[in-house]
Design a protein around this motif. Structure first.
Motif, mmCIF file in Angstrom:
data_model
loop_
_atom_site.group_PDB
_atom_site.id
_atom_site.type_symbol
_atom_site.label_atom_id
_atom_site.label_comp_id
_atom_site.label_asym_id
_atom_site.label_seq_id
_atom_site.Cartn_x
_atom_site.Cartn_y
_atom_site.Cartn_z
ATOM 1 N N THR A 170 0.644 -10.452 -6.612
ATOM 2 C CA THR A 170 1.751 -11.196 -7.069
ATOM 3 C C THR A 170 2.181 -12.165 -5.343
ATOM 4 N N HIS A 171 2.556 -12.949 -5.804
ATOM 5 C CA HIS A 171 2.977 -13.849 -4.139
ATOM 6 C C HIS A 171 3.678 -15.352 -4.361
ATOM 7 N N CYS A 172 4.613 -15.451 -3.526
ATOM 8 C CA CYS A 172 5.941 -15.717 -2.513
ATOM 9 C C CYS A 172 5.917 -16.646 -1.305
ATOM 10 N N ASP A 173 6.522 -17.078 -1.209
ATOM 11 C CA ASP A 173 6.144 -17.785 -0.171
ATOM 12 C C ASP A 173 6.431 -17.365 1.473
ATOM 13 N N GLY A 174 4.881 -17.067 1.727
ATOM 14 C CA GLY A 174 4.686 -16.744 3.383
ATOM 15 C C GLY A 174 4.153 -15.675 2.584
ATOM 16 N N TYR A 175 3.986 -15.362 1.079
ATOM 17 C CA TYR A 175 2.807 -13.675 1.495
ATOM 18 C C TYR A 175 1.992 -13.248 -0.194
ATOM 19 N N CYS A 176 0.905 -13.430 -0.237
ATOM 20 C CA CYS A 176 0.022 -13.202 -0.979
ATOM 21 C C CYS A 176 -0.113 -11.268 -1.307
ATOM 22 N N ALA A 177 -0.832 -10.448 -1.974
ATOM 23 C CA ALA A 177 -0.934 -8.875 -2.350
ATOM 24 C C ALA A 177 -1.873 -9.690 -3.673
ATOM 25 N N ALA A 178 -2.645 -8.616 -3.427
ATOM 26 C CA ALA A 178 -3.508 -7.788 -4.704
ATOM 27 C C ALA A 178 -3.282 -5.951 -4.479
ATOM 28 N N ALA A 179 -3.811 -5.279 -5.616
ATOM 29 C CA ALA A 179 -3.811 -4.720 -6.019
ATOM 30 C C ALA A 179 -4.820 -3.907 -7.185
ATOM 31 N N LEU A 180 -5.778 -3.030 -7.057
ATOM 32 C CA LEU A 180 -6.735 -2.637 -7.400
ATOM 33 C C LEU A 180 -7.059 -0.990 -7.646
ATOM 34 N N VAL A 181 -8.195 -0.600 -8.805
ATOM 35 C CA VAL A 181 -7.802 0.693 -9.160
ATOM 36 C C VAL A 181 -8.994 1.114 -10.314
ATOM 37 N N ILE A 199 2.548 -4.624 -9.546
ATOM 38 C CA ILE A 199 3.461 -5.063 -7.929
ATOM 39 C C ILE A 199 4.189 -6.296 -7.887
ATOM 40 N N ASP A 200 5.121 -5.847 -6.778
ATOM 41 C CA ASP A 200 5.576 -7.746 -7.465
ATOM 42 C C ASP A 200 6.626 -7.397 -5.745
ATOM 43 N N ALA A 201 6.180 -8.959 -5.671
ATOM 44 C CA ALA A 201 7.496 -9.262 -3.673
ATOM 45 C C ALA A 201 8.163 -10.598 -3.683
ATOM 46 N N GLU A 202 9.036 -10.385 -3.035
ATOM 47 C CA GLU A 202 10.050 -11.754 -3.298
ATOM 48 C C GLU A 202 10.592 -11.401 -1.901
ATOM 49 N N VAL A 203 11.310 -13.331 -1.654
ATOM 50 C CA VAL A 203 12.001 -13.368 -0.290
ATOM 51 C C VAL A 203 13.001 -11.971 -0.477
ATOM 52 N N HIS A 204 13.344 -11.610 0.958
ATOM 53 C CA HIS A 204 14.501 -10.921 0.837
ATOM 54 C C HIS A 204 15.823 -11.575 0.852
ATOM 55 N N GLU A 251 0.469 -1.498 0.293
ATOM 56 C CA GLU A 251 -0.260 0.277 0.349
ATOM 57 C C GLU A 251 0.448 1.447 0.222
ATOM 58 N N GLU A 252 1.890 0.703 0.808
ATOM 59 C CA GLU A 252 2.807 2.467 1.147
ATOM 60 C C GLU A 252 3.446 2.787 -0.333
ATOM 61 N N LEU A 253 3.361 1.418 -1.356
ATOM 62 C CA LEU A 253 4.114 1.787 -2.716
ATOM 63 C C LEU A 253 3.258 2.565 -4.024
ATOM 64 N N LEU A 254 2.431 2.667 -3.857
ATOM 65 C CA LEU A 254 1.035 2.990 -4.773
ATOM 66 C C LEU A 254 0.827 4.706 -3.885
ATOM 67 N N PRO A 255 -0.685 4.813 -5.595
ATOM 68 C CA PRO A 255 -1.312 6.274 -4.718
ATOM 69 C C PRO A 255 -2.718 5.745 -3.932
ATOM 70 N N ALA A 256 -3.252 6.547 -3.530
ATOM 71 C CA ALA A 256 -4.351 6.697 -3.025
ATOM 72 C C ALA A 256 -5.355 6.521 -3.259
ATOM 73 N N SER A 257 -5.329 6.231 -4.469
ATOM 74 C CA SER A 257 -6.346 5.179 -5.286
ATOM 75 C C SER A 257 -6.760 4.483 -5.320
ATOM 76 N N VAL A 258 -5.227 3.511 -4.818
ATOM 77 C CA VAL A 258 -5.234 1.946 -5.148
ATOM 78 C C VAL A 258 -6.087 1.386 -4.159
#
Length: 219
Positions: free
Chosen positions: A84-95, A105-110, A3-10
């Motif tokens: 996006t999804h990776c081990d232990g995490y999933c997320a969706a962003a819609l606008v 969006i993308d997430a990866e194990v760091h 959420e912190e990476l995207l505009p408020a409309s998302v």
């Protein structure tokens, strides 16, 4: 985190661990997963659970999300989005499509990329910049961050063009302050009557993950 990476409309919805793992699929979605391994079925279900919750927040009735060309999710009319999804995490962003032309969006194990992967996904100029960044912030796995940024760029690119974008067709410059710029090395999409020559994105790290996002405005 996203959420912190995207505009408020998302609208963003995230799931950690097993959250949403028991979410039922629509029959047409379940048919696609009939031969998938358990891990793949679980991630497929959880990330769609996130997306349907995001739909509800936008006042759109939840519905199946089927992969289209090159696996890109098929969104309801009037919406743009990314998952996006990776081990232990999933997320969706819609606008709403009226608010943004596209997003990714993308997430990866760091952690570091597997040995030998970086040369296949980075330009010499990018690899040199990563070395300088590593000297400034050795706590960040910059190779994994670059990979994630390229994934977000592609996810924002494809809905606008319907074309593949190779890892070597975007030159990404990452800044330590949480931003990045992706210069397109091939003709970019037409958006708002102008041909784009770059995308702007943001990145963050949290809870053992690195996340990136690209939002493309209409102007």
């Amino acid at each position: 985190m996203i959420e912190e990476l995207l505009p408020a409309s998302v609208v963003t919805v995230e799931a950690y661990g097993q959250d949403g793992a028991d979410t039922p699929l629509y029959p047409e979605e379940a048919a696609l997963m009939s031969r998938a391994v358990a891990k793949r079925r679980r991630e497929f279900a959880v990330v769609r659970s996130c997306a349907r919750r995001a739909m509800e927040k936008l006042g759109v009735p939840p519905q199946p999300i089927l992969p289209g060309e090159r696996g890109a999710p098929g969104w309801p009319a009037g919406l743009a989005g990314s998952m996006t999804h990776c081990d232990g995490y999933c997320a969706a962003a819609l606008v709403r499509a009226a608010d943004l032309a596209s997003l990714g969006i993308d997430a990866e194990v760091h952690g570091p990329l597997p040995e030998g992967v970086l040369p296949s996904v980075s330009l010499p100029s990018e690899a040199e910049r990563l070395r300088r960044l590593a000297a400034q912030r050795p706590d960040i796995h910059w190779d994994r961050l670059l990979f994630s940024a390229k994934e977000s760029v592609y996810k924002a690119w494809f809905p606008l063009t319907g074309k593949w974008l190779d890892f070597m067709e975007a030159d990404i410059e990452i800044s330590v302050d949480g931003g990045f710029r992706a210069a397109l090395l091939v003709p970019g999409p037409l958006v708002g009557g102008s041909r784009l020559d770059h995308f702007e994105g943001r990145w963050t790290t949290s809870r053992g993950l690195v996340a990136t996002a690209v939002a493309v405005s209409h102007d």
